[in-house]
Structures are given as C-alpha cells and as structure tokens.
Design a protein around this motif. Structure first.
Motif, PDB file in Angstrom:
ATOM      1  N   ALA A 109       0.975  -1.184   0.019  1.00 25.52           N
ATOM      2  CA  ALA A 109       0.110   0.105  -0.043  1.00 25.52           C
ATOM      3  C   ALA A 109       0.928   1.241   0.020  1.00 25.52           C
ATOM      4  N   PRO A 110       0.451   2.473  -0.406  1.00 26.52           N
ATOM      5  CA  PRO A 110      -0.738   2.303  -1.302  1.00 26.52           C
ATOM      6  C   PRO A 110      -0.753   2.333  -2.803  1.00 26.52           C
ATOM      7  N   LEU A 111      -1.678   2.042  -3.454  1.00 26.26           N
ATOM      8  CA  LEU A 111      -1.938   1.678  -4.951  1.00 26.26           C
ATOM      9  C   LEU A 111      -3.051   2.560  -5.485  1.00 26.26           C
ATOM     10  N   GLY A 112      -2.920   2.900  -6.697  1.00 25.26           N
ATOM     11  CA  GLY A 112      -3.922   3.365  -7.405  1.00 25.26           C
ATOM     12  C   GLY A 112      -4.103   4.867  -7.855  1.00 25.26           C
ATOM     13  N   SER A 113      -4.697   5.039  -8.860  1.00 23.79           N
ATOM     14  CA  SER A 113      -4.809   6.525  -9.307  1.00 23.79           C
ATOM     15  C   SER A 113      -6.140   7.111  -9.437  1.00 23.79           C
ATOM     16  N   ALA A 114      -6.931   6.401  -8.954  1.00 27.18           N
ATOM     17  CA  ALA A 114      -8.413   7.046  -9.020  1.00 27.18           C
ATOM     18  C   ALA A 114      -8.861   7.713  -7.729  1.00 27.18           C
ATOM     19  N   GLN A 115      -7.790   8.473  -7.029  1.00 23.74           N
ATOM     20  CA  GLN A 115      -8.163   9.069  -5.790  1.00 23.74           C
ATOM     21  C   GLN A 115      -9.118  10.286  -6.000  1.00 23.74           C
ATOM     22  N   TYR A 116      -9.356  10.809  -4.616  1.00 19.27           N
ATOM     23  CA  TYR A 116     -10.343  11.838  -4.752  1.00 19.27           C
ATOM     24  C   TYR A 116      -9.370  13.138  -5.252  1.00 19.27           C
ATOM     25  N   ARG A 117      -9.968  13.995  -5.822  1.00 19.17           N
ATOM     26  CA  ARG A 117      -9.501  15.282  -6.574  1.00 19.17           C
ATOM     27  C   ARG A 117     -10.282  16.493  -5.852  1.00 19.17           C
ATOM     28  N   PRO A 118      -9.448  16.882  -4.833  1.00 21.21           N
ATOM     29  CA  PRO A 118     -10.161  18.186  -4.020  1.00 21.21           C
ATOM     30  C   PRO A 118     -10.221  19.416  -4.504  1.00 21.21           C
ATOM     31  N   TYR A 164     -17.070   9.298  -9.507  1.00 25.47           N
ATOM     32  CA  TYR A 164     -16.238   8.217  -9.040  1.00 25.47           C
ATOM     33  C   TYR A 164     -17.206   6.978  -8.905  1.00 25.47           C
ATOM     34  N   VAL A 165     -16.508   5.956  -9.331  1.00 24.90           N
ATOM     35  CA  VAL A 165     -17.389   4.533  -9.532  1.00 24.90           C
ATOM     36  C   VAL A 165     -16.573   3.389  -9.063  1.00 24.90           C
ATOM     37  N   ALA A 166     -17.173   2.375  -8.385  1.00 28.30           N
ATOM     38  CA  ALA A 166     -16.468   1.192  -7.923  1.00 28.30           C
ATOM     39  C   ALA A 166     -17.513   0.315  -7.790  1.00 28.30           C
ATOM     40  N   GLY A 167     -17.289  -1.190  -8.361  1.00 24.29           N
ATOM     41  CA  GLY A 167     -18.159  -2.162  -8.128  1.00 24.29           C
ATOM     42  C   GLY A 167     -17.587  -3.279  -9.319  1.00 24.29           C
ATOM     43  N   ARG A 168     -18.577  -3.956  -9.645  1.00 21.94           N
ATOM     44  CA  ARG A 168     -18.337  -5.060 -10.532  1.00 21.94           C
ATOM     45  C   ARG A 168     -17.725  -4.456 -11.732  1.00 21.94           C
ATOM     46  N   PHE A 169     -16.927  -5.208 -12.658  1.00 17.32           N
ATOM     47  CA  PHE A 169     -16.573  -4.645 -13.919  1.00 17.32           C
ATOM     48  C   PHE A 169     -17.361  -4.475 -14.617  1.00 17.32           C
ATOM     49  N   ALA A 224     -12.447  12.081 -18.998  1.00 15.71           N
ATOM     50  CA  ALA A 224     -11.336  12.602 -18.084  1.00 15.71           C
ATOM     51  C   ALA A 224     -12.155  12.963 -16.719  1.00 15.71           C
ATOM     52  N   GLN A 225     -13.140  12.930 -16.608  1.00 19.86           N
ATOM     53  CA  GLN A 225     -13.876  13.256 -15.503  1.00 19.86           C
ATOM     54  C   GLN A 225     -14.713  12.132 -14.736  1.00 19.86           C
ATOM     55  N   LEU A 226     -14.212  10.906 -15.443  1.00 24.47           N
ATOM     56  CA  LEU A 226     -14.640   9.489 -14.558  1.00 24.47           C
ATOM     57  C   LEU A 226     -13.342   8.745 -13.856  1.00 24.47           C
ATOM     58  N   TYR A 227     -13.569   8.471 -12.686  1.00 23.28           N
ATOM     59  CA  TYR A 227     -12.460   8.005 -11.857  1.00 23.28           C
ATOM     60  C   TYR A 227     -13.089   6.478 -11.466  1.00 23.28           C
ATOM     61  N   GLY A 228     -12.112   5.692 -11.426  1.00 25.45           N
ATOM     62  CA  GLY A 228     -12.220   4.170 -11.001  1.00 25.45           C
ATOM     63  C   GLY A 228     -11.296   3.405 -11.565  1.00 25.45           C
TER      64      GLY A 228
END
Length: 232
Positions: free
Chosen positions: A91-100, A199-204, A222-226
């Motif tokens: 950890a940590p991994l991933g690039s779909a993090q919160y854009r404040p 921002y989206v997470a769930g089954r592919f 560009a405005q869709l993250y997951g």
C-alpha cells in the motif's frame, strides 16, 4: 508503495457476507482517499481491496470485504486473518483517488462493497469541502446489503450539500429508496453529467456500462474515476 506486515485489530460482520477488517500497520503510511491495497497471498498472488478509512488515520486501514464460501478469492483472505491474525500487504496503490481541487459537483457510485471506495472519498470530502455538492448512489440487491444505510441517512441530514440515494433491485414494503439498477437511477436524476466528477466502484460489468452510457450522455472520460477502468 510499501510492503508491510499488518496485524488484525478488528474483524466483524457488517452483514452475513460482508466483513469489516481493521489492520494495524507497523508504521504510518500516507494514502489518498480512493486508493487501495493489495493482500499478498503469494509471490504471484496479490489481491486488491479498496481502503475504506479516511486518510487522516494513517496507522490503521479499514477494509470492507464481501466474502462467501463460493468466493475463495475473498474468503481465503478472511480465513487467513482468522487463523494467523496478520497479513502482508502492499500500500498504497491506485490513481483514481479524490480530486479536492476540482470545483465540479461530485457523483459517487458504488455497487455492493465497492462502497468502501466511495466511503473513503466521502469522509475526506466532508472534512475538506463540505460546501461542494456531492451525491452518493449505492446499489445492492436488497436493503440489508446497504450496511451503512442509517449512517449515510444521518450524514445527509447533517450536511446540506451531501445527498444520499440508496438503490436496490429487490425492495420490501418499508424501503425508502429507489428500485432498480444503480446506474439507471443516476441517469434518471442527473441531467448534466458534463458538469460533474464521477467516481465509481463495483463489478467490472457495472463500471463498463457506466463508462459507456455516461460518456454517451456527455460525461468526458477525463472526469470519470475508478481503478476498474484500467482493466475494461
């Protein structure tokens, strides 16, 4: 990213099929809301799970793991925790993090335990930008699957700009939310996706449909993250 030996601090059932896991880390780490970790089950066997906790708590991480006997991918992780009370994680991994820094309204979409991804982002957002509008759509098969439903209803009453939209496929007479598929509920309510960060997470399969349908309705990719978007 670091590889760490994490100790089990808490393990509880949120539903008969969903476990809340809190891991104590040997050292503090920095992560962003919306990132994930990998459980190292073997040299070539690393299993990703979203971090559900808020980034302000850097000495522990919380996971929500959906695990049933017919799902060895997740159940083997729970069984290792029950037997050994520790896990090797990366950890940590991933690039779909919160854009404040964005000023656009936010739409968070979760299917099942994909909620853990949106829960981390929501907690960080309400601490940093409670005045920026955010709507969380959480879909499950039945009401009992939405294990933080009451907590989210309470949060929506406390925060003027947070809106919670629960969605289930099978409802009972007491159900207070929408009925159907979660992405369809979003499309019924959100008429200007071009002005939102999603921002989206769930089954592919769900993430793929959201990507295609929302883009067709004007959402810039560009405005869709997951993180699932990198694999579909």
């Amino acid at each position: 990213m670091k590889q760490l030996l994490a100790q089990l601090a808490e393990l509880e059932n949120l539903t008969p099929q969903v476990y809340r896991v809190v891991l104590q880390l040997p050292e503090a780490i920095e992560f962003s809301a919306g990132q994930y970790l990998q459980v190292v089950m073997g040299e070539r066997d690393k299993r990703p799970f979203s971090i559900a906790s808020c980034p302000s708590k850097t000495d522990t991480v919380e996971l929500h793991i959906g695990a049933t006997p017919d799902n060895p991918y997740a159940m083997e992780v729970i069984e290792r925790l029950q037997q050994q009370r520790e896990l090797v994680i990366e950890a940590p991994l991933g690039s779909a993090q919160y854009r404040p820094n964005s000023e656009r309204a936010m739409i968070l979409i979760a299917g099942g335990t994909g909620f853990s991804y949106t829960w981390s982002i929501l907690q960080a957002h309400l601490r940093k930008q409670p005045e920026r509008p955010v709507t969380l759509y959480w879909g499950g098969r039945k009401p009992a699957d939405l294990y933080y439903d009451a907590k989210l209803q309470a949060l929506s009453e406390q925060h003027e700009h947070f809106h919670y939209r629960p969605v289930v496929e099978e409802a009972d007479a007491q159900w207070h939310g929408a009925i159907g598929l979660v992405h369809q509920a979003v499309m019924l309510e959100q008429t200007d996706l071009a002005e939102a960060d999603v921002y989206v997470a769930g089954r592919f399969e769900m993430v793929r449909v959201i990507r295609d349908d929302f883009h067709a309705r004007g959402l810039p990719l560009a405005q869709l993250y997951g993180d699932a978007l990198a694999f579909i």
